[in-house]
Every structure is written in C-alpha cells, then in structure tokens.
Design a protein around this motif. Sequence first.
Motif, PDB file in Angstrom:
ATOM      1  N   PRO A  77     -13.681   5.714  17.892  1.00  0.00           N
ATOM      2  CA  PRO A  77     -14.933   6.404  17.565  1.00  0.00           C
ATOM      3  C   PRO A  77     -14.835   7.919  17.781  1.00  0.00           C
ATOM      4  O   PRO A  77     -15.330   8.689  16.971  1.00  0.00           O
ATOM      5  N   GLY A  78     -14.158   8.371  18.832  1.00  0.00           N
ATOM      6  CA  GLY A  78     -13.991   9.805  19.052  1.00  0.00           C
ATOM      7  C   GLY A  78     -13.116  10.466  18.010  1.00  0.00           C
ATOM      8  O   GLY A  78     -13.267  11.640  17.719  1.00  0.00           O
ATOM      9  N   GLY A  79     -12.206   9.686  17.438  1.00  0.00           N
ATOM     10  CA  GLY A  79     -11.307  10.214  16.424  1.00  0.00           C
ATOM     11  C   GLY A  79     -11.995  10.557  15.120  1.00  0.00           C
ATOM     12  O   GLY A  79     -11.462  11.304  14.310  1.00  0.00           O
ATOM     13  N   GLY A  80     -13.169  10.038  14.924  1.00  0.00           N
ATOM     14  CA  GLY A  80     -13.889  10.304  13.685  1.00  0.00           C
ATOM     15  C   GLY A  80     -15.160  11.098  13.863  1.00  0.00           C
ATOM     16  O   GLY A  80     -15.909  11.287  12.924  1.00  0.00           O
ATOM     17  N   SER A  81     -15.389  11.587  15.076  1.00  0.00           N
ATOM     18  CA  SER A  81     -16.677  12.241  15.334  1.00  0.00           C
ATOM     19  C   SER A  81     -16.685  13.735  15.036  1.00  0.00           C
ATOM     20  O   SER A  81     -17.648  14.245  14.496  1.00  0.00           O
ATOM     21  N   ALA A  82     -15.629  14.453  15.402  1.00  0.00           N
ATOM     22  CA  ALA A  82     -15.599  15.905  15.204  1.00  0.00           C
ATOM     23  C   ALA A  82     -14.152  16.390  15.282  1.00  0.00           C
ATOM     24  O   ALA A  82     -13.300  15.740  15.891  1.00  0.00           O
ATOM     25  N   ALA A  83     -13.913  17.546  14.699  1.00  0.00           N
ATOM     26  CA  ALA A  83     -12.553  18.100  14.689  1.00  0.00           C
ATOM     27  C   ALA A  83     -12.024  18.321  16.101  1.00  0.00           C
ATOM     28  O   ALA A  83     -10.845  18.076  16.369  1.00  0.00           O
ATOM     29  N   ASN A  84     -12.887  18.763  17.024  1.00  0.00           N
ATOM     30  CA  ASN A  84     -12.405  19.090  18.371  1.00  0.00           C
ATOM     31  C   ASN A  84     -11.979  17.866  19.172  1.00  0.00           C
ATOM     32  O   ASN A  84     -11.295  18.001  20.184  1.00  0.00           O
ATOM     33  N   SER A  85     -12.338  16.671  18.734  1.00  0.00           N
ATOM     34  CA  SER A  85     -11.822  15.456  19.369  1.00  0.00           C
ATOM     35  C   SER A  85     -10.782  14.778  18.485  1.00  0.00           C
ATOM     36  O   SER A  85      -9.829  14.183  18.986  1.00  0.00           O
ATOM     37  N   SER A  86     -10.928  14.901  17.189  1.00  0.00           N
ATOM     38  CA  SER A  86     -10.041  14.232  16.247  1.00  0.00           C
ATOM     39  C   SER A  86      -8.644  14.848  16.209  1.00  0.00           C
ATOM     40  O   SER A  86      -7.639  14.129  16.180  1.00  0.00           O
ATOM     41  N   ILE A  87      -8.569  16.156  16.217  1.00  0.00           N
ATOM     42  CA  ILE A  87      -7.269  16.832  16.116  1.00  0.00           C
ATOM     43  C   ILE A  87      -6.399  16.559  17.347  1.00  0.00           C
ATOM     44  O   ILE A  87      -5.227  16.190  17.191  1.00  0.00           O
ATOM     45  N   PRO A  88      -6.922  16.689  18.564  1.00  0.00           N
ATOM     46  CA  PRO A  88      -6.071  16.353  19.718  1.00  0.00           C
ATOM     47  C   PRO A  88      -5.610  14.891  19.721  1.00  0.00           C
ATOM     48  O   PRO A  88      -4.482  14.602  20.123  1.00  0.00           O
ATOM     49  N   LEU A 141      -1.016  17.142  10.325  1.00  0.00           N
ATOM     50  CA  LEU A 141      -2.154  16.293  10.680  1.00  0.00           C
ATOM     51  C   LEU A 141      -3.341  17.138  11.145  1.00  0.00           C
ATOM     52  O   LEU A 141      -4.499  16.840  10.801  1.00  0.00           O
ATOM     53  N   SER A 142      -3.070  18.180  11.905  1.00  0.00           N
ATOM     54  CA  SER A 142      -4.145  19.046  12.399  1.00  0.00           C
ATOM     55  C   SER A 142      -4.856  19.762  11.254  1.00  0.00           C
ATOM     56  O   SER A 142      -6.088  19.816  11.222  1.00  0.00           O
ATOM     57  N   VAL A 143      -4.075  20.319  10.328  1.00  0.00           N
ATOM     58  CA  VAL A 143      -4.670  21.025   9.184  1.00  0.00           C
ATOM     59  C   VAL A 143      -5.497  20.056   8.349  1.00  0.00           C
ATOM     60  O   VAL A 143      -6.637  20.362   7.964  1.00  0.00           O
ATOM     61  N   TRP A 144      -4.940  18.886   8.062  1.00  0.00           N
ATOM     62  CA  TRP A 144      -5.677  17.896   7.279  1.00  0.00           C
ATOM     63  C   TRP A 144      -6.995  17.540   7.958  1.00  0.00           C
ATOM     64  O   TRP A 144      -8.055  17.553   7.340  1.00  0.00           O
ATOM     65  N   ARG A 145      -6.951  17.218   9.231  1.00  0.00           N
ATOM     66  CA  ARG A 145      -8.177  16.815   9.925  1.00  0.00           C
ATOM     67  C   ARG A 145      -9.169  17.979  10.033  1.00  0.00           C
ATOM     68  O   ARG A 145     -10.374  17.771   9.908  1.00  0.00           O
ATOM     69  N   TYR A 146      -8.689  19.172  10.238  1.00  0.00           N
ATOM     70  CA  TYR A 146      -9.575  20.340  10.263  1.00  0.00           C
ATOM     71  C   TYR A 146     -10.294  20.465   8.920  1.00  0.00           C
ATOM     72  O   TYR A 146     -11.518  20.639   8.869  1.00  0.00           O
ATOM     73  N   LEU A 147      -9.534  20.395   7.833  1.00  0.00           N
ATOM     74  CA  LEU A 147     -10.133  20.490   6.495  1.00  0.00           C
ATOM     75  C   LEU A 147     -11.119  19.344   6.254  1.00  0.00           C
ATOM     76  O   LEU A 147     -12.181  19.555   5.652  1.00  0.00           O
ATOM     77  N   TYR A 148     -10.777  18.155   6.694  1.00  0.00           N
ATOM     78  CA  TYR A 148     -11.671  17.011   6.527  1.00  0.00           C
ATOM     79  C   TYR A 148     -13.044  17.308   7.140  1.00  0.00           C
ATOM     80  O   TYR A 148     -14.076  17.102   6.507  1.00  0.00           O
ATOM     81  N   PHE A 149     -13.054  17.804   8.355  1.00  0.00           N
ATOM     82  CA  PHE A 149     -14.326  18.047   9.025  1.00  0.00           C
ATOM     83  C   PHE A 149     -15.037  19.277   8.463  1.00  0.00           C
ATOM     84  O   PHE A 149     -16.271  19.348   8.515  1.00  0.00           O
ATOM     85  N   GLN A 150     -14.311  20.225   7.892  1.00  0.00           N
ATOM     86  CA  GLN A 150     -14.948  21.375   7.256  1.00  0.00           C
ATOM     87  C   GLN A 150     -15.620  20.984   5.946  1.00  0.00           C
ATOM     88  O   GLN A 150     -16.675  21.520   5.602  1.00  0.00           O
ATOM     89  N   LEU A 151     -15.002  20.045   5.226  1.00  0.00           N
ATOM     90  CA  LEU A 151     -15.506  19.649   3.914  1.00  0.00           C
ATOM     91  C   LEU A 151     -16.485  18.481   3.958  1.00  0.00           C
ATOM     92  O   LEU A 151     -17.156  18.193   2.977  1.00  0.00           O
ATOM     93  N   ARG A 152     -16.545  17.816   5.074  1.00  0.00           N
ATOM     94  CA  ARG A 152     -17.396  16.618   5.189  1.00  0.00           C
ATOM     95  C   ARG A 152     -18.842  16.971   5.198  1.00  0.00           C
ATOM     96  O   ARG A 152     -19.374  17.916   5.552  1.00  0.00           O
TER      97      ARG A 152
END
Length: 137
Positions: free
Chosen positions: A73-84, A126-137
């Motif tokens: 659940p934390g992996g999908g909540s926000a970039a600051n938890s998902s990226i780490p 992976l970090s760039v992808w997840r950052y972009l995901y949360f920016q575009l979501r």
Amino acid sequence: MSTQSFMEQRLDASTWPIAVGDIIALLAFLLAGTLQHSTITEIQMNPEIYLFAAGPFILGWLIAAPLIGAYSPGGGSAANSSIPLAIRSWVPAAIIGLVVRVVAVPERGFAPVFAGIMLVGGAVVLSVWRYLYFQLR
C-alpha cells in the motif's frame, strides 16, 4: 495482530499500473544496455541475446519487489514512499540477476563495473519512472 498474510501485506492490487511501468522501464533499460553490445538486427535474428541479458534481472525483480514491498500500500501512495521502496527492491533484485547471469552464462564472468551500472542504472530508471508516474497521475 494482523490477520493478513505476509504477501497480502506486501501486494496491493491498486499498484498494478506501477508494476507494469516498472517492468517496462526495466525492459527498456536492459534493452538499451544490450544494444551497447549487439545490434538490433542481431537481437532480432537471435532473441536469446536479449533473453539472457534481461531475463536474470527481471527474474530478480519479480522475486525481490514483492518481498521488499515495492507493491505494498505504501508503494502506491506517493512518490516519497514509492521511490525508496523501488530502490530498496532493486538492490537485491540486481544482485539476484547478477548471480543468475553468472550461473546461467558463466563465460560472461563477473565485472564489478557492470554490477555498478546495473545497481545504479536500474535504481535511477525505476526512480525516474515512479517520479513521472506520480507527477502525471
């Protein structure tokens, strides 16, 4: 005390778009690396080249990511938890991939520079992808 199993705590169905993106990002990263040593024509004529290059690392990701919690659940909540979580998952995934690669294709051997590229490059992708995901979501 939680009644959820270990894997139920680590896998949240709502993270499926992130999981698909992770695999695509890793496959693209691994293809870019493979193209440093083979041409696209060679890969098309002999797809095993890409299979042996990407397969061990995708296998490592499929093993490590759920265990570490990349799709919790934390992996999908926000970039600051998902990226780490992605980075913490990639480190053992890359190590698994490196070990499988050395065992499956021993003539390639082990190069510390390659290990470093895999560890850092995969984490960045992976970090760039997840950052972009949360920016575009």
